[in-house]
Design a protein around this motif. Structure first.
Motif, PDB file in Angstrom:
ATOM      1  N   CYS A 167       0.852  -1.187   0.000  1.00  0.00           N
ATOM      2  CA  CYS A 167       0.000   0.000   0.000  1.00  0.00           C
ATOM      3  C   CYS A 167       0.893   1.244   0.000  1.00  0.00           C
ATOM      4  O   CYS A 167       1.815   1.334   0.803  1.00  0.00           O
ATOM      5  CB  CYS A 167      -0.893  -0.025   1.235  1.00  0.00           C
ATOM      6  N   GLU A 169       0.203   4.089   1.003  1.00  0.00           N
ATOM      7  CA  GLU A 169      -0.093   4.933   2.159  1.00  0.00           C
ATOM      8  C   GLU A 169       0.606   4.435   3.420  1.00  0.00           C
ATOM      9  O   GLU A 169       1.245   5.201   4.126  1.00  0.00           O
ATOM     10  CB  GLU A 169      -1.611   4.955   2.381  1.00  0.00           C
ATOM     11  N   CYS A 170       0.482   3.142   3.688  1.00  0.00           N
ATOM     12  CA  CYS A 170       0.972   2.632   4.975  1.00  0.00           C
ATOM     13  C   CYS A 170       2.107   1.625   4.816  1.00  0.00           C
ATOM     14  O   CYS A 170       2.700   1.212   5.812  1.00  0.00           O
ATOM     15  CB  CYS A 170      -0.169   2.020   5.779  1.00  0.00           C
ATOM     16  N   CYS A 183      -5.690  -2.700   0.287  1.00  0.00           N
ATOM     17  CA  CYS A 183      -5.023  -2.631   1.587  1.00  0.00           C
ATOM     18  C   CYS A 183      -6.098  -2.771   2.649  1.00  0.00           C
ATOM     19  O   CYS A 183      -7.182  -2.218   2.506  1.00  0.00           O
ATOM     20  CB  CYS A 183      -4.298  -1.294   1.736  1.00  0.00           C
ATOM     21  N   THR A 185      -6.435  -1.399   5.404  1.00  0.00           N
ATOM     22  CA  THR A 185      -6.830  -0.123   5.995  1.00  0.00           C
ATOM     23  C   THR A 185      -7.309   0.875   4.944  1.00  0.00           C
ATOM     24  O   THR A 185      -8.234   1.637   5.180  1.00  0.00           O
ATOM     25  CB  THR A 185      -5.642   0.497   6.765  1.00  0.00           C
ATOM     26  N   HIS A 186      -6.653   0.868   3.775  1.00  0.00           N
ATOM     27  CA  HIS A 186      -6.907   1.940   2.809  1.00  0.00           C
ATOM     28  C   HIS A 186      -7.674   1.488   1.570  1.00  0.00           C
ATOM     29  O   HIS A 186      -7.709   2.203   0.565  1.00  0.00           O
ATOM     30  CB  HIS A 186      -5.586   2.594   2.414  1.00  0.00           C
TER      31      HIS A 186
HETATM   32 ZN   LIG Z   1      -2.676   1.008   3.593  1.00  0.00          ZN
END
Ligand SMILES: [Zn+2]
Length: 317
Positions: A167, A169-170, A183, A185-186
């Protein structure tokens, strides 16, 4: 004003909890802190990683800084990452308004758009950097969960680089679901590629599989992210690199895990030293040798004493 408040509080028997503020020594940075301020000397600098998130482009850079109490990884987000270009190893940097995190048991300070980096501030000095708490071990003496262990040996085997989607982002693994990457979370993301390289290191006592993730791979190979990503499409280009690295003497600092699938110990690298100083290694060897010799002499001395005692006893009687 604060002083008066303090005195009053003392008189009332109230404990005043001192707020942690101002410059922190690196060893005192704990995960989960806000507004972290610290000063350190740059000991290692890594490449900037760019990623795509929906329509926005993002980037992050990282480096290791150290002071007299330890070292820590610094992660720079977006515009902060651009500052890496004007930072050299050996520079002193002051970080303001960072936040600290735990990344798989290691502390990190992140600098986002609220934070700031000041390069070589005129009023700051840093003494000798306490490199790490790493303890040199023979591979045969490594045990599960050893942390901060240092090993030195020869690369006797290199495997192919494995690429996987993460991901943007993370940085966590992005998994294929239907026809897009997701992902946890995302949700839906257009993934970045991360990579892992395994090598076998032999120090004469034993050999162990050393697992190197992204930054470690870049440092070990002395290649950029861009270079390494080309091996994904053209793995044959990596063969040359393999040949070059085979037989090299390398130092790793990391931790030991038990790979339960294969029931074997593996070494997860946190820091790679692709060109360790030969002088240091020779010095270490001669120190080890004289320590061993001293050890070998110990029982002899004991025996001599016993003999003297016996002689004394004989003369007494
Ligand atoms: Zn993520």
């Amino acid at each position: 004003k604060e002083g008066a408040a303090h005195i009053v509080a003392n008189e009332l028997g109230i404990k005043v909890i001192e707020q942690v503020s101002g410059k922190l020594q690196i060893k005192n940075i704990l995960p989960g802190m806000r507004s972290v301020e610290t000063v350190g000397k740059v000991t290692q600098k890594f490449d900037i990683h760019e990623f795509q998130k929906e329509d926005r482009k993002g980037k992050l850079g990282s480096m290791i800084i150290g002071d007299e109490t330890g070292t820590i990884r610094i992660v720079l987000w977006q515009e902060q990452a651009d500052k890496l270009a004007s930072i050299k190893e050996g520079d002193i940097v002051k970080l303001v308004d960072g936040y600290s995190k735990d990344n798989q048991g290691r502390k990190e300070v992140h600098i986002g758009d609220r934070g700031n980096i000041i390069i070589n501030p005129p009023d700051e000095t840093v003494g000798d950097v306490k490199e790490s708490n790493a303890v040199r071990k023979k591979i045969k003496d490594l045990r599960e969960n050893d942390a901060d262990a240092e090993i030195f040996g020869t690369i006797v085997q290199l495997f192919d680089i494995r690429f996987f989607e993460v991901c943007p982002e993370c940085g966590k693994r992005a998994k294929m679901a239907d026809d897009s990457f997701v992902c946890e979370t995302h949700n839906k993301v257009s993934p970045n590629y991360s990579y892992v390289l395994n090598v076998h290191l032999d120090d004469g006592s034993e050999n162990i599989r050393v697992v190197c993730f992204r930054n470690q791979v870049e440092t070990l190979l002395n290649k950029t992210q861009e270079d390494i990503l080309t091996y994904r499409e053209a793995p044959e280009k990596f063969e040359e690199v393999k040949t070059e690295l085979l037989g090299n003497q390398v130092k790793f600092v990391g931790r030991v895990v038990n790979n339960t699938m294969f029931n074997r110990l593996e070494f997860i690298s946190n820091q790679v030293f692709p060109n360790p100083s030969p002088e240091e290694e020779i010095e270490r060897l001669s120190e080890e040798k004289s320590a061993e010799e001293a050890k070998a002499e110990e029982p002899k001395e004991e025996m001599e004493i016993k003999q003297e005692e016996i002689v004394e006893d004989v003369t007494k009687s």
